[in-house]
Design a protein around this motif. Structure first.
Motif: not given
Length: 139
Positions: A75-86, A88-96
């Motif tokens: 819940a504390d990470l939702v904003d971090a993956v939005q465009p411009g967030g620190p 942002h690319t992490l959801p697709t950067a890892l194999e898992r």
């Protein structure tokens, strides 16, 4: 740096986490899946209610994994993956794949991560609440 051993998450702990999350979800009338992972990210326990949507099993596991890997409630990470967030690319950067939707909460002992619980099937806010309730019962 502390070298004191921290007790690992046990199957009894996992069963308590599942029972408490399930009780909270049933009280709210929500059918959920619940995943408990140990400190290494391995499945310790899983339960899917008969009426829970099938994808909730996958989402509960990914939420738990994400909370464990980042040692933070999803819940504390939702904003971090939005465009411009620190992150942002992490959801697709890892194999898992990680999942940045509320419902994953790390389990800590003496401030150190020993596992995580993930809930899927309700709204993100509901899932987060059920996970927090479970973790608080373990303390």
């Amino acid at each position: 740096m502390s070298t004191t051993a921290v007790a690992p998450l046990t199957i009894q702990d996992a069963e308590l986490l599942i029972a408490e999350a399930r009780r909270a979800a049933e009280t709210a009338g929500v059918a959920v899946s619940i995943t408990v992972l140990d400190a290494g990210g391995h499945l310790l326990a899983f339960r899917r209610d008969d009426r829970a949507v099938l994808i909730s099993g996958e989402t509960s596991t990914r939420k738990a994994y994400t909370a464990l890997q980042l040692n933070t409630p999803t819940a504390d990470l939702v904003d971090a993956v939005q465009p411009g967030g620190p992150f942002h690319t992490l959801p697709t950067a890892l194999e898992r794949p990680l999942l940045f939707i509320a419902g994953g909460v790390p389990v800590r002992r003496d401030g150190r991560p020993v596992g995580a619980v993930g809930i899927g099937g309700g709204t993100p806010d509901q899932d987060h609440g059920f996970a927090v309730t479970a973790v608080e019962a373990l303390a």
